[in-house]
Motif scaffolding. Structure first.
Motif, PDB file in Angstrom:
ATOM      1  N   ALA A 166       4.269   6.507   2.738  1.00 14.01           N
ATOM      2  CA  ALA A 166       4.106   7.139   1.561  1.00 14.01           C
ATOM      3  C   ALA A 166       4.275   8.548   1.670  1.00 14.01           C
ATOM      4  O   ALA A 166       5.121   9.197   0.850  1.00 14.01           O
ATOM      5  CB  ALA A 166       2.918   6.556   0.927  1.00 14.01           C
ATOM      6  N   TRP A 167       3.707   9.203   2.567  1.00 16.29           N
ATOM      7  CA  TRP A 167       3.773  10.715   2.643  1.00 16.29           C
ATOM      8  C   TRP A 167       5.023  11.314   2.984  1.00 16.29           C
ATOM      9  O   TRP A 167       5.577  12.185   2.201  1.00 16.29           O
ATOM     10  CB  TRP A 167       2.703  11.142   3.938  1.00 16.29           C
ATOM     11  CG  TRP A 167       2.755  12.597   3.987  1.00 16.29           C
ATOM     12  CD1 TRP A 167       1.873  13.375   3.177  1.00 16.29           C
ATOM     13  CD2 TRP A 167       3.287  13.484   4.876  1.00 16.29           C
ATOM     14  NE1 TRP A 167       2.133  15.038   3.649  1.00 16.29           N
ATOM     15  CE2 TRP A 167       3.355  14.865   4.627  1.00 16.29           C
ATOM     16  CE3 TRP A 167       4.555  13.166   6.070  1.00 16.29           C
ATOM     17  CZ2 TRP A 167       4.034  15.648   5.511  1.00 16.29           C
ATOM     18  CZ3 TRP A 167       5.166  14.049   6.682  1.00 16.29           C
ATOM     19  CH2 TRP A 167       4.773  15.409   6.334  1.00 16.29           C
ATOM     20  N   ILE A 223       7.082  10.944  -0.700  1.00 11.71           N
ATOM     21  CA  ILE A 223       6.807  11.250  -1.757  1.00 11.71           C
ATOM     22  C   ILE A 223       7.531  12.394  -2.448  1.00 11.71           C
ATOM     23  O   ILE A 223       7.924  12.251  -3.605  1.00 11.71           O
ATOM     24  CB  ILE A 223       5.236  12.059  -1.534  1.00 11.71           C
ATOM     25  CG1 ILE A 223       4.136  11.426  -1.293  1.00 11.71           C
ATOM     26  CG2 ILE A 223       4.974  13.090  -2.706  1.00 11.71           C
ATOM     27  CD1 ILE A 223       2.600  11.473  -1.061  1.00 11.71           C
ATOM     28  N   LEU A 251       1.062   4.004  -3.013  1.00 13.10           N
ATOM     29  CA  LEU A 251       0.673   5.442  -2.540  1.00 13.10           C
ATOM     30  C   LEU A 251       1.770   6.291  -3.228  1.00 13.10           C
ATOM     31  O   LEU A 251       1.643   7.262  -3.806  1.00 13.10           O
ATOM     32  CB  LEU A 251       0.197   5.653  -1.266  1.00 13.10           C
ATOM     33  CG  LEU A 251      -1.204   5.041  -0.872  1.00 13.10           C
ATOM     34  CD1 LEU A 251      -1.075   5.128   0.504  1.00 13.10           C
ATOM     35  CD2 LEU A 251      -2.208   5.890  -1.417  1.00 13.10           C
ATOM     36  N   GLN A 252       3.004   6.004  -2.730  1.00  8.79           N
ATOM     37  CA  GLN A 252       4.094   6.853  -2.935  1.00  8.79           C
ATOM     38  C   GLN A 252       4.587   7.028  -4.458  1.00  8.79           C
ATOM     39  O   GLN A 252       4.773   8.120  -4.935  1.00  8.79           O
ATOM     40  CB  GLN A 252       5.236   6.165  -2.157  1.00  8.79           C
ATOM     41  CG  GLN A 252       6.454   7.229  -2.237  1.00  8.79           C
ATOM     42  CD  GLN A 252       7.657   6.852  -1.333  1.00  8.79           C
ATOM     43  OE1 GLN A 252       7.496   6.191  -0.331  1.00  8.79           O
ATOM     44  NE2 GLN A 252       8.947   7.106  -1.894  1.00  8.79           N
ATOM     45  N   SER A 312       9.912   0.719   2.201  1.00 12.16           N
ATOM     46  CA  SER A 312       8.700   0.365   2.988  1.00 12.16           C
ATOM     47  C   SER A 312       8.880  -0.774   3.793  1.00 12.16           C
ATOM     48  O   SER A 312       8.131  -0.965   4.688  1.00 12.16           O
ATOM     49  CB  SER A 312       7.593   0.308   1.944  1.00 12.16           C
ATOM     50  OG  SER A 312       7.399   1.615   1.097  1.00 12.16           O
ATOM     51  N   VAL A 326       0.884  -1.371   0.067  1.00 15.00           N
ATOM     52  CA  VAL A 326      -0.057   0.048  -0.006  1.00 15.00           C
ATOM     53  C   VAL A 326       0.739   1.267   0.119  1.00 15.00           C
ATOM     54  O   VAL A 326       0.632   2.267  -0.858  1.00 15.00           O
ATOM     55  CB  VAL A 326      -0.838  -0.051   1.160  1.00 15.00           C
ATOM     56  CG1 VAL A 326      -1.741   1.360   1.306  1.00 15.00           C
ATOM     57  CG2 VAL A 326      -1.676  -0.957   1.202  1.00 15.00           C
ATOM     58  N   ALA A 327       1.853   1.328   0.686  1.00 16.34           N
ATOM     59  CA  ALA A 327       2.727   2.411   0.925  1.00 16.34           C
ATOM     60  C   ALA A 327       3.615   2.792  -0.377  1.00 16.34           C
ATOM     61  O   ALA A 327       3.602   3.844  -0.827  1.00 16.34           O
ATOM     62  CB  ALA A 327       3.861   2.133   2.020  1.00 16.34           C
ATOM     63  N   PHE A 341       2.491   6.497  -7.000  1.00 19.38           N
ATOM     64  CA  PHE A 341       1.332   7.342  -7.831  1.00 19.38           C
ATOM     65  C   PHE A 341       1.499   8.828  -7.260  1.00 19.38           C
ATOM     66  O   PHE A 341       1.470   9.637  -8.253  1.00 19.38           O
ATOM     67  CB  PHE A 341       0.174   6.639  -7.259  1.00 19.38           C
ATOM     68  CG  PHE A 341      -1.152   7.321  -7.810  1.00 19.38           C
ATOM     69  CD1 PHE A 341      -1.547   7.318  -9.363  1.00 19.38           C
ATOM     70  CD2 PHE A 341      -1.995   8.317  -7.112  1.00 19.38           C
ATOM     71  CE1 PHE A 341      -2.496   8.164  -9.771  1.00 19.38           C
ATOM     72  CE2 PHE A 341      -2.931   9.184  -7.693  1.00 19.38           C
ATOM     73  CZ  PHE A 341      -3.292   8.847  -8.999  1.00 19.38           C
ATOM     74  N   LEU A 342       1.216   9.092  -6.091  1.00 17.30           N
ATOM     75  CA  LEU A 342       1.288  10.582  -5.720  1.00 17.30           C
ATOM     76  C   LEU A 342       2.733  11.214  -5.953  1.00 17.30           C
ATOM     77  O   LEU A 342       2.867  12.401  -6.367  1.00 17.30           O
ATOM     78  CB  LEU A 342       1.099  10.787  -4.120  1.00 17.30           C
ATOM     79  CG  LEU A 342      -0.394  10.077  -3.682  1.00 17.30           C
ATOM     80  CD1 LEU A 342      -0.468  10.235  -2.244  1.00 17.30           C
ATOM     81  CD2 LEU A 342      -1.525  10.939  -4.257  1.00 17.30           C
ATOM     82  N   GLY A 375       0.072   4.936   4.908  1.00 17.00           N
ATOM     83  CA  GLY A 375      -0.319   6.290   4.439  1.00 17.00           C
ATOM     84  C   GLY A 375       1.005   7.382   4.923  1.00 17.00           C
ATOM     85  O   GLY A 375       1.629   8.176   4.135  1.00 17.00           O
TER      86      GLY A 375
END
Length: 292
Positions: free
Chosen positions: A163-164, A167, A85-86, A223, A81-82, A88-89, A160
């Motif tokens: 990932a944040w 980014i 998200l990372q 991750s 998931v991390a 993509f964002l 999340g």
């Protein structure tokens, strides 16, 4: 002719002396601990009692340990998931970052701050924001938010936050890669009627495939090996929902002092990481075989 050939060989070999110190440091940083883990994984030792050889019993116990197996599954889910998200964002941010002018460099630096900040500091800040009682989110909404204490949402929150924090790392590479694509290639595609979507999928992304693979591998490894964020945010809870493999290995070594078992866990976890990277490489080769 010989001079030309010699010069080509020299140009290709020149980077090696400059890379040698970094490669040697990386080899020592990775190789020495792995070599040390091998003999430690075969002993029964709690740092106090005499060291005894267990002849591989540690691996049998570890593979039969439901808590460790569960932590491996938790690690894979959170890391997946991390990473998604990372990538993509960070990719979206990098796409827009690549077209920014010099006057917007300050704003770009703001987006990169989380990547440069200490992971513990990031985790403390997010724990204050998401705390069920007295947290910024709960106080702003006017009712209690149990995001960190709910076993269903806590792993997603950890993913999340991971990932944040990364980014900016992804955005920096994506922006640099997009800027390196020759301008005339993009202009020619536009003249042929390619819109932004077609330009990205058929021109920009294929030329950035190696950077994309590098990002996926490095982000996945980062991750998978997160510890400090989990320790500060949830402490592995609630009910072990966020107890990643690194957390379980560390707790086994430093809380129960089972050195042999923790070493065996570390070796198994390393093999799992290698398997994940191998799968990513196979997917990469499958998706990019038409470019080879």
């Amino acid at each position: 002719m010989n001079q030309k050939n010699d010069s080509v060989v020299f140009m290709r070999a020149t980077p090696l002396p400059f890379l040698a110190p970094a490669l040697l440091g990386a080899l020592l940083a990775v190789g020495v601990p792995l070599v040390t883990l091998l003999p430690l994984s075969t002993v029964d030792w709690n740092l106090i009692s005499p060291l005894e050889w267990g002849h591989g019993d540690n691996f049998t116990r570890v593979l039969g340990d439901a808590q460790f197996i569960s932590s491996l599954a938790t690690t894979l889910v959170i890391a997946f998931v991390a990473t998604a998200l990372q990538i993509f964002l960070g990719g979206v941010m990098g796409y827009y970052l690549s077209s920014w002018t010099r006057s917007m460099k300050v704003l770009a630096a703001v987006f990169l701050l989380p990547w440069m900040a200490a992971p513990v500091a990031i985790a403390v800040a997010w724990k204050w924001i998401l705390a069920p009682t007295g947290g910024l989110l709960s106080e702003s909404l006017g009712f209690r938010q149990d995001l960190l204490t709910n076993p269903a949402t806590a792993p997603l929150v950890v993913a999340g936050v991971i990932a944040w924090a990364g980014i900016g790392y992804t955005a920096l590479f994506v922006a640099s890669g997009l800027r390196s694509i020759p301008r005339h290639t993009l202009d020619a595609a536009r003249l042929d009627g390619a819109g932004p979507a077609r330009l990205f999928w058929e021109i920009q992304l294929p030329q950035m495939r190696r950077i994309a693979f590098f990002l996926v591998v490095t982000v996945t490894l980062a991750s998978l090996n997160v510890y400090d964020v989990v320790y500060v945010l949830t402490g592995g809870g609630p009910s072990g929902a966020t107890a990643m493999a690194t957390f379980t290995i560390t707790q086994t070594a430093l809380t129960t002092f089972q050195v042999g078992e923790s070493a065996a866990m570390a070796i198994i976890f390393t093999l799992v990481e290698l398997a994940v990277i191998a799968v990513e490489y196979l997917i990469y080769r499958l998706l990019t075989r038409r470019f080879v």
